[in-house]
Design a protein around this motif. Structure first.
Motif, PDB file in Angstrom:
ATOM      1  N   THR A 288       0.838  -1.209   0.000  1.00 29.10           N
ATOM      2  CA  THR A 288       0.000   0.000   0.000  1.00 29.10           C
ATOM      3  C   THR A 288       0.867   1.250   0.000  1.00 29.10           C
ATOM      4  O   THR A 288       0.655   2.178  -0.800  1.00 29.10           O
ATOM      5  CB  THR A 288      -0.938  -0.004   1.219  1.00 29.10           C
ATOM      6  N   TYR A 289       1.856   1.290   0.902  1.00 25.94           N
ATOM      7  CA  TYR A 289       2.742   2.458   0.918  1.00 25.94           C
ATOM      8  C   TYR A 289       3.553   2.556  -0.367  1.00 25.94           C
ATOM      9  O   TYR A 289       3.720   3.658  -0.923  1.00 25.94           O
ATOM     10  CB  TYR A 289       3.689   2.399   2.121  1.00 25.94           C
TER      11      TYR A 289
ATOM     12  N   ILE B  30       2.861   1.541  -3.437  1.00 28.13           N
ATOM     13  CA  ILE B  30       2.044   1.962  -4.586  1.00 28.13           C
ATOM     14  C   ILE B  30       1.634   3.428  -4.450  1.00 28.13           C
ATOM     15  O   ILE B  30       1.718   4.215  -5.403  1.00 28.13           O
ATOM     16  CB  ILE B  30       0.815   1.044  -4.712  1.00 28.13           C
ATOM     17  N   LEU B  31       1.180   3.824  -3.248  1.00 28.41           N
ATOM     18  CA  LEU B  31       0.723   5.202  -3.065  1.00 28.41           C
ATOM     19  C   LEU B  31       1.868   6.202  -3.180  1.00 28.41           C
ATOM     20  O   LEU B  31       1.689   7.305  -3.713  1.00 28.41           O
ATOM     21  CB  LEU B  31       0.039   5.342  -1.704  1.00 28.41           C
ATOM     22  N   SER B  32       3.043   5.842  -2.689  1.00 28.18           N
ATOM     23  CA  SER B  32       4.171   6.774  -2.745  1.00 28.18           C
ATOM     24  C   SER B  32       4.756   6.873  -4.152  1.00 28.18           C
ATOM     25  O   SER B  32       5.114   7.976  -4.605  1.00 28.18           O
ATOM     26  CB  SER B  32       5.253   6.346  -1.759  1.00 28.18           C
TER      27      SER B  32
ATOM     28  N   ASN C  65       3.205   5.909  -7.209  1.00 27.10           N
ATOM     29  CA  ASN C  65       2.243   6.308  -8.252  1.00 27.10           C
ATOM     30  C   ASN C  65       1.567   7.647  -7.972  1.00 27.10           C
ATOM     31  O   ASN C  65       1.184   8.356  -8.915  1.00 27.10           O
ATOM     32  CB  ASN C  65       1.170   5.228  -8.417  1.00 27.10           C
ATOM     33  N   TYR C  66       1.386   7.998  -6.699  1.00 25.46           N
ATOM     34  CA  TYR C  66       0.616   9.198  -6.371  1.00 25.46           C
ATOM     35  C   TYR C  66       1.415  10.222  -5.570  1.00 25.46           C
ATOM     36  O   TYR C  66       0.892  11.291  -5.246  1.00 25.46           O
ATOM     37  CB  TYR C  66      -0.651   8.822  -5.604  1.00 25.46           C
TER      38      TYR C  66
ATOM     39  N   LEU D 187       2.352  10.335  -2.443  1.00 24.66           N
ATOM     40  CA  LEU D 187       1.920  10.616  -1.075  1.00 24.66           C
ATOM     41  C   LEU D 187       3.076  10.387  -0.103  1.00 24.66           C
ATOM     42  O   LEU D 187       3.916   9.515  -0.295  1.00 24.66           O
ATOM     43  CB  LEU D 187       0.735   9.723  -0.701  1.00 24.66           C
TER      44      LEU D 187
ATOM     45  N   CYS E 219       0.570   8.017   4.260  1.00 31.39           N
ATOM     46  CA  CYS E 219       0.317   6.638   3.853  1.00 31.39           C
ATOM     47  C   CYS E 219       0.249   5.678   5.033  1.00 31.39           C
ATOM     48  O   CYS E 219      -0.367   4.607   4.924  1.00 31.39           O
ATOM     49  CB  CYS E 219       1.406   6.157   2.891  1.00 31.39           C
TER      50      CYS E 219
ATOM     51  N   ILE F 234      -3.245   5.050   6.151  1.00 35.77           N
ATOM     52  CA  ILE F 234      -3.947   4.423   5.029  1.00 35.77           C
ATOM     53  C   ILE F 234      -3.541   2.952   4.901  1.00 35.77           C
ATOM     54  O   ILE F 234      -4.378   2.071   4.686  1.00 35.77           O
ATOM     55  CB  ILE F 234      -3.659   5.180   3.715  1.00 35.77           C
ATOM     56  N   ALA F 235      -2.235   2.675   5.043  1.00 37.49           N
ATOM     57  CA  ALA F 235      -1.758   1.288   4.975  1.00 37.49           C
ATOM     58  C   ALA F 235      -2.370   0.455   6.091  1.00 37.49           C
ATOM     59  O   ALA F 235      -2.773  -0.695   5.864  1.00 37.49           O
ATOM     60  CB  ALA F 235      -0.230   1.264   5.059  1.00 37.49           C
TER      61      ALA F 235
END
Length: 396
Positions: A152-153, A155-157, A159-160, A162, A167, A170-171
């Motif tokens: 989760t971290y 992909i979010l960091s 691709n987006y 964050l 994160c 969110i993770a």
């Protein structure tokens, strides 16, 4: 001790040493260029001498010849235990916390790396302790939530863009949702059936991470994951990353402690002791078991996000069944339901092998023997959890 009992013990010791020799020789004596006996008998000699010494010491102790020495030692140990009981909790915790804060300042890079691994497993062990130790649910796929948090971290960091701190919750939230999704269809089962199903779901998550190329990049993993930043300061060094995971570990310890001594924790313990009786007393067992899965997965999500930031890479090979088994061994070895016990179990299985790294060929052999001996001597763990109240059969 009678002569018959002494003979029986020595016979058992001899049979055990013979079995040890039969296991040791294939490991050390079979070489590509032929058979070798010298190394095997050298190692076996050390172990045999140690075993004979221990047996002799045990029999002397049982015969009462060491009472003159043992009584002062027991008295000193009792005095130390009494002083520990009288010492304020805040003082003991303050000393431990001060030592943890000073630790990176007085150690080197290798020690920082080991300490970070220990703290990651503390978070994982305490999260699994909620599921296994408090609620009594045997989970063999727990490491899947660790992987969900890490990916989760990542992909979010990547691709987006964050930040790590955004994160992190969110993770944990995504991991908790994964815990609910996996837990919902499985928690109507009990015992061995639950263990088998959780093992299957853990492998399913690993295979999804390994084959979903468009999202996780499959077996190649995700590279160049950014390190945490705070007010423009990037946590590049291991010593700075140590303080991040130390903070996460402290939050995890406080959260698990509060859960343990809350009404929810009492309900989990009731489910662990007797699920049918708890349900008859009005406890919503299914909902609370689902909550246990979600809370355990939350702490695994925290640890997974940090793991991805620390390694700057995640791949599915980091989240195999062996990792789940190791975390479960830490919980059982330390003492199910006990926070200090889990921490000691992590130290025993993560830090001690690093201390004996020069005996790398024999580490797993010693590890297996130590686990077996520990389960025979202290089946409740190194630091068992204190039971609240007392059962009638225990009083008898």
């Amino acid at each position: 001790m009678t002569i018959r009992e002494s003979k029986r013990l020595w016979m058992a010791c001899g049979v055990g040493l013979l079995w040890f020799l039969l296991l040791l020789w294939p490991m050390l004596g079979i070489k590509p260029d032929g058979l070798e006996f010298a190394t095997t008998f050298k190692v076996f000699g050390y172990v045999a001498v140690a075993a004979v010494f221990i047996m002799f010491f045990y029999q002397v102790k049982e015969a009462g010849y060491l009472d003159s020495v043992g009584k002062p030692v027991k008295g000193a140990a009792g005095a130390l235990a009494a002083a520990y009981e009288k010492a304020p909790t805040w003082l003991l915790l303050g000393i431990v916390m001060a030592g943890a804060i000073v630790y990176p300042l007085v150690t080197e890079r290798y020690a920082h790396d080991v300490a970070i691994s220990v703290l990651i497993y503390v978070c994982l062990g305490l999260g699994l302790n909620v599921v296994v130790g408090l609620a009594g649910l045997l989970d063999l796929g727990y490491i899947a939530f660790y992987g969900v948090g890490a990916y989760t971290y990542a992909i979010l960091s990547i691709n987006y863009g964050l930040s790590f701190w955004l994160c992190l919750p969110i993770a944990a939230f995504i991991a908790a949702i994964a815990g609910c999704i996996i837990g919902y269809p499985t928690l109507r089962m009990r015992g061995d059936y639950l263990a088998i199903v959780t093992l299957g779901f853990g492998e399913i998550v690993r295979l999804v991470l390994n084959n979903w190329m468009s999202l996780t990049n499959g077996p190649n993993g995700i590279l160049s994951i950014p390190r945490p930043e705070l007010f423009g300061y990037e946590f590049r060094s291991l010593s700075s990353m140590y303080y991040v995971i130390l903070g996460l570990a402290v939050v995890t310890i406080l959260a698990v402690y509060r859960l343990n001594y809350s009404r929810v924790g009492r309900a989990w313990e009731a489910i662990r002791e007797d699920e049918t009786a708890a349900e008859l007393m009005g406890v919503n067992t299914f909902l609370l078991k689902l909550l246990a899965y979600a809370m355990g997965a939350t702490f695994a999500g925290f640890a997974g996000a940090f793991f991805a930031a620390r390694m700057k890479f995640v791949g599915p090979e980091s989240f195999t069944f062996l990792e789940s088994a190791m975390v479960l061994a830490m919980v059982i070895l330390g003492g199910m339901g006990s926070i200090p016990g889990v921490i000691l179990g992590v130290l025993a299985l993560v830090a001690l092998p690093e201390v004996f790294r020069e005996f790398e060929l024999y580490r797993m052999l010693v590890f297996g023997g130590a686990m077996t001996l520990m389960m025979l001597i202290r089946p409740a763990g190194i630091w068992p959890a204190k039971r609240v109240g007392r059962r009638s059969e225990e009083a008898e």
